[in-house]
Structure formats: C-alpha cells, structure tokens
Write an enzyme that holds these catalytic residues in place. Structure first.
Site, PDB file in Angstrom:
ATOM      1  N   SER A   1       4.744 -10.578  -6.554  1.00 14.61           N
ATOM      2  CA  SER A   1       4.529  -9.642  -7.663  1.00 14.61           C
ATOM      3  C   SER A   1       5.564  -8.523  -7.749  1.00 14.61           C
ATOM      4  O   SER A   1       6.721  -8.779  -8.022  1.00 14.61           O
ATOM      5  CB  SER A   1       3.116  -9.089  -7.505  1.00 14.61           C
ATOM      6  OG  SER A   1       2.742  -8.421  -8.645  1.00 14.61           O
TER       7      SER A   1
ATOM      8  N   ALA B   1      -2.698   3.373   3.525  1.00 15.47           N
ATOM      9  CA  ALA B   1      -1.738   2.317   3.845  1.00 15.47           C
ATOM     10  C   ALA B   1      -1.718   1.313   2.711  1.00 15.47           C
ATOM     11  O   ALA B   1      -2.770   0.899   2.214  1.00 15.47           O
ATOM     12  CB  ALA B   1      -2.156   1.632   5.140  1.00 15.47           C
TER      13      ALA B   1
HETATM   14  C1  G16 Z   1      -1.293  -5.696  -5.981  1.00 14.43           C
HETATM   15  C2  G16 Z   1      -2.768  -5.653  -6.247  1.00 14.43           C
HETATM   16  C3  G16 Z   1      -3.117  -4.372  -6.978  1.00 14.43           C
HETATM   17  C4  G16 Z   1      -2.620  -3.172  -6.186  1.00 14.43           C
HETATM   18  C5  G16 Z   1      -1.138  -3.326  -5.845  1.00 14.43           C
HETATM   19  C6  G16 Z   1      -0.673  -2.284  -4.869  1.00 14.43           C
HETATM   20  O1  G16 Z   1      -0.608  -5.673  -7.192  1.00 14.43           O
HETATM   21  O2  G16 Z   1      -3.138  -6.777  -7.003  1.00 14.43           O
HETATM   22  O3  G16 Z   1      -4.503  -4.324  -7.133  1.00 14.43           O
HETATM   23  O4  G16 Z   1      -2.789  -2.003  -6.901  1.00 14.43           O
HETATM   24  O5  G16 Z   1      -0.915  -4.574  -5.223  1.00 14.43           O
HETATM   25  O6  G16 Z   1      -1.472  -2.376  -3.722  1.00 14.43           O
HETATM   26  P1  G16 Z   1      -1.169  -1.571  -2.403  1.00 14.43           P
HETATM   27  O7  G16 Z   1      -1.180  -0.127  -2.801  1.00 14.43           O
HETATM   28  O8  G16 Z   1      -2.273  -1.929  -1.448  1.00 14.43           O
HETATM   29  O9  G16 Z   1       0.200  -1.985  -1.942  1.00 14.43           O
HETATM   30  P2  G16 Z   1       0.600  -6.659  -7.469  1.00 14.43           P
HETATM   31  O10 G16 Z   1       0.947  -6.411  -8.882  1.00 14.43           O
HETATM   32  O11 G16 Z   1       1.679  -6.298  -6.505  1.00 14.43           O
HETATM   33  O12 G16 Z   1       0.004  -8.021  -7.199  1.00 14.43           O
END
Ligand code: G16
Length: 549
Positions: free
Chosen positions: A68, A510
C-alpha cells in the site's frame, strides 16, 4: 507425496531469514516489511488461507499482496474473509504463529495443530483468490503463495494486478454469487460496470462542475482508473473531467515517491509535481488505491487539505439529508466512526452540528469497519483517507422496499439506492470514494472551498519517529490508542508536555505497517502544533533509545 511432505518441500524452498524468525507479526494490515524478507511469510500465509477456507466449508478466501502506502522496496500480504472483510482477528495470531515457525517440520506440526484445535477437516475443499499491486517483488511473492496453495490442494484463481479493494470486491462477489445477497459479478469488468451504473443513477439530473486531477501515486490505481473511466459518462455527458497524473507503473521506484495520499496527508502539501492552479479540485490515491484525500490551493495559493475526516463529514451529512428527504429519517440511524487521528474539530462538528453519534476505535480498518456495523448506516474513515460507508442488511431492505410518496422522495430514494451500489461496502476504496465525493459535490453544488467551510480544522501535525524497536511502545487498553502503557513513565512526560499547550492534544503509537512510532499533535496554532509534535517526538526518541538497548 502426502500433504505434509508437500508442505515441507515448499517450506524448504522458501526459508525465512533466521534473524527475523520470532519477530514476524500480523499487524494493522497484515504482514509488511522489506520484500526481500517476505517469501516465507507469504508461503505460510498461503497455508493459512487454505486452512481458513477449509474451516469455512470451502468458501473463497482472498490474499492480497501489497504494501500500500509503504516505499517501493517493501511488500506485504493480508488475508480477506469471505464477505470481503478483513481476516477475523482471532486468526491473526495463527498467522503470526505460522510465520514464526523455525523449521519445516515445526511448520507442518503447527499446521496440523491448528487443524486439530480448530476442528478443521483437512479433506475439505479450499478456494483462494489473490491479486497483487504493481511492486516489482509482487510476481515472485505470488510464486511463493502458489506453492503453498498447491501443497494444500487448494483451488486458486489469480486476479493478477488489482487494487486492494477490487480484490475485496471479488471475494464477496464470488461467495455471494447466486444467493439473495449477490454483490456483483466477480470480474474486473463487473466491478467497473457496477460503479459506472451506480454513478450514472446517482448523477441523474446533476452535473459535476470543474475537472478533477487524480494523482495515482504511480501505483495500481492508475491503470485501474483509466479502465474505470471507460464506464463513466464523459465530461460532455455530465460526468467527471478526470485528469490522471502520476500513473507511471513501469518505473517501480516512483511508487508513493513524493506523491500519493500518504505523502499529501503527512506533508500537508500537494505533490511537488502538481501543476494544479487555484481552486482546481485534486485528489491523491495511495499505492493500492484503498485511500484517498482531496485538496486544492485557495485564492491565496494556500494548500487546503480535505482528508478522511472531511470525506466522512461530507458523506454522513449527505446521507442523513437524503434519508430525511426520502422519508426515512427516523428509520435509518447514521453514525460516524473515527480513530484518535481524527481532527478534534471534525469530531465536534459531527456531534454538535450533524448531531450524529461518533465511535472512536484503534487504528486499522478492521476495527472501524466492525464498529460501523453497529449503525444502520455506518460512515467510517481514518483521517488518512481510508474508509467507506456500510449499510446494514435492514437498512438495505428499508431503502430498496420503501414506496415514495412524492417525486422528491422518489429522487432521494433513487440516489440513496445508487449510493448503496456506488460505495464499496467491503472496505475503503479510493476509486469508489472518489466517485462518491464527486456525486455529493455535484448534488450540493459545492466547490472545494464550500466543502472546506463547514468547519475549521485544529492545526495539527503528524510525525514518524524511527526507534530501535517499535514493539516497546504499547498502548493502554481501552484508550483507543490515545495513551501509552509502555515504556514506563513515557505517558507522564507526554501528558506534562501536552499540558503546556492551550487546546493541546498529542499521542504516540507504534505503527503496525512501518518500523516507526507515529506522533500526532493538535494545538491552537500551526506553530504550536508543530512544536508540540516535535517535543513529543523527542520524548519518544529518548525513551525508544533506552528501551531498545
Ligand atoms: C494501513 C491500514 C490503515 C492504517 C494504515 C496506517 O493502510 O489499512 O487502516 O491507517 O495502514 O497504519 P499504521 O499507523 O499502523 O502504520 P494502508 O493504506 O497502508 O494499507
């Protein structure tokens, strides 16, 4: 060869890096790390996908290979449950344990133990579908996945390049085909046709105004949006005048690099490559097109962000109005779900102006989605632009069976019905959300400036702090990630720092997708928000250095 030997043979081909065994963790969005370290993890996720499908009597399970918003050298893998939702949370621990098996034999033993403990009939059929984003490592990782699926005797279908939300859609369509809950055709064409038809219905009697510049983060969203456009009315027919930028998928290093939704949200600026002029409506997708944020430059050339909070408030107020116009105001309870990253002003606006309930959950679509199902119409968005709207089965029935008593009610009902198809209810979907926003702006005759004027954001800053070991940072239960329990005494220091700022709010947690701790801060002025964030980041760094030793 029996399945045990097959699994061992495959596992021997895809051995994990020894120094990482014991450290793999199914995080916010599955496993994510440097792609070079991921082969064994993907192989083992393949084993779990087969087990999950067998446990669910052969219902189709999805596997998405993507990282992503992460940089191009990363990759990741996550599982999708049969209705297109994220993997049931109790199974995340099983994924983590399989990923950490330290020998081929242990892997087979744990596979068999899971089957025994979860009462899984290993002779049951398994069906798995999968897809990947445009990362260079994707096709190699697909090979690891296929080895696991072959070893377990699972049937599988490769959907090749897809956005993450497309895969969620395919999974749900596959499992509901021929049932009364049929969600659509489980094909790429079926996806575009569904969105295209719903968009046309929602735009009946309405026209968009001005064009839309779409930054595709040089990811899979670019080619998929080009396809989708073929199913939408042209600008001359009242459709959107879409200009696609940053859609180079042939140079893998450009993915998410100085462009895309995460860049725009974190830096609070347009991609440097942007040539948009004042008041041009712009949006950015992320690398797998499950997030979107909008923005524009105002008359003074100041960058203005319309993030996930703004999409949520826009959608919640529009759907609430439509429900009332359709005569369903008291039959559909609409609610909003946010995380701690939501701007305080957005939360107040929903509660005080829209008079709708707000639930705050930990980060991760799985948490928000689950909470949203408590409402008839649950609008959930993370501030970073990841979100969607879910309609409960009873809400769908109410909308689809209601008999309008006036032409105005009929119009509102028709639009509401179209939205239930336009919105990808399985997971946040940047392409579907983009169309939703365009429909709402057209109905309301809004320019971006009108959208922005509904409330004023509290100045805020999001920072990423690299620490030796992010796992040292544990949040307190029940605080929706607003408070840290570990390292000890860190929260006291953060609280003291926040108290120095009027209207200050800050937290650290984190990341579950990157090796970092995220710091969010809000305060009265931009300078104070920056200052608070920098001070809290310094505290995190200090504790991180000690804890990581
Ligand atoms: C993923 C999750 C999201 C989250 C993001 C950041 O997004 O699907 O729900 O907000 O990661 O998460 P963290 O703060 O735990 O790193 P994506 O778009 O990267 O798949």
């Amino acid at each position: 060869m029996g399945y045990e030997d097959e699994i061992k043979a495959g596992s021997a081909k895809h051995a994990p890096p020894a120094d990482l065994v014991g450290k793999f963790q199914y995080g916010t969005a599955g496993f994510r790390m440097k792609a070079k370290d991921l082969d064994a993890v993907v192989y083992r996720v393949g084993l779990l996908a087969a087990l999950r499908s067998k446990k669910l009597n052969g219902q189709t399970v999805g596997v998405m290979i993507t990282a992503s918003h992460n940089p191009p050298e990363d990759n990741g893998v996550k599982l999708v449950d049969p209705m297109g939702e994220m993997l049931e949370s109790s199974w995340e621990a099983y994924a983590t344990s399989l990923a950490n098996a330290d020998s081929d034999q242990q892997l087979v033993d744990w596979y068999n133990n899971l089957a025994k403990n979860l009462r899984i009939n290993l002779d049951a059929p398994a069906k798995v579908i999968y897809a990947r984003d445009t990362r260079a490592s994707g096709s190699r990782l697909v090979g690891c996945l296929q080895d696991a699926l072959s070893a377990t005797g699972a049937q599988y279908t490769d959907f090749k390049l897809a956005t993450t939300p497309q895969l969620h859609y395919y999974v749900r369509c596959t499992n509901t085909k021929g049932t009364q809950d049929e969600y659509g055709e489980p094909t790429e064409k079926g996806y575009y046709e569904k969105l295209g038809a719903a968009f046309k219905q929602a735009m009946e009697h309405h026209k968009t105004s001005g064009g839309l510049v779409v930054d595709c983060a040089n990811g899979v969203g670019g080619p998929k949006l080009r396809e989708l456009v073929k199913y939408l009315p042209t600008a001359a027919e009242g459709g959107i005048d879409i200009k696609i930028v940053n859609d180079d998928v042939h140079k893998p290093d450009t993915l998410n690099s100085s462009c895309g939704a995460d860049y725009v949200k974190v830096n609070q600026r347009a991609p440097p490559s942007s040539k948009a002029g004042a008041n041009d409506r712009c949006c950015s997708l992320d690398g797998d097109a499950d997030r979107i944020v909008f923005y524009f430059l105002d008359e003074k050339n100041t960058f203005r962000l319309l993030d996930g909070d703004r999409i949520a408030t826009l959608a919640a107020s529009f759907i609430g109005d439509l429900a009332r116009q359709a005569g369903l105001g008291d039959k559909l309870n609409v609610g909003v779900v946010q995380t701690a990253y939501a701007n305080g002003a957005a939360t107040m606006y929903v509660e005080n102006n829209l008079k709708l309930p707000v639930i705050c959950t930990p980060t991760g679509v799985k948490h928000l989605h689950h909470a949203a199902t408590r409402f008839d119409v649950g609008v959930y968005f993370e501030a970073n632009g990841h979100g969607t709207v879910v309609f409960s089965p009873s809400a769908l029935k109410t909308i689809h069976t209601c008999q309008p008593e006036s032409p105005a009610q009929a119009d509102a009902l028709s639009t509401l019905g179209a939205l239930t198809d336009l919105i990808n209810q399985t997971v946040g979907d940047a392409l579907s959300d983009m169309l939703l926003v365009e429909v709402i702006l057209a109905h309301k005759h809004y320019r971006c400036a009108d959208w922005l004027s509904s409330y004023t954001d509290l100045p805020n800053r999001l920072l990423k702090v690299e620490v030796p070991d992010r796992n040292q940072f544990q949040t307190q239960e029940g605080t929706a990630e607003r408070k840290l329990a570990q390292p000890q005494r860190i929260q006291d220091e953060i609280d003291k720092m926040v108290a120095k700022f009027s209207n200050g709010r800050s937290f650290a947690r984190a990341s579950g997708t990157e090796n970092a701790v995220r710091v969010y801060a809000e305060a009265n002025t931009r300078a104070e928000a920056d200052d608070l964030a920098a001070n809290v980041a310094a505290i995190v760094k200090k504790f991180g250095a000690v804890a990581g030793m």
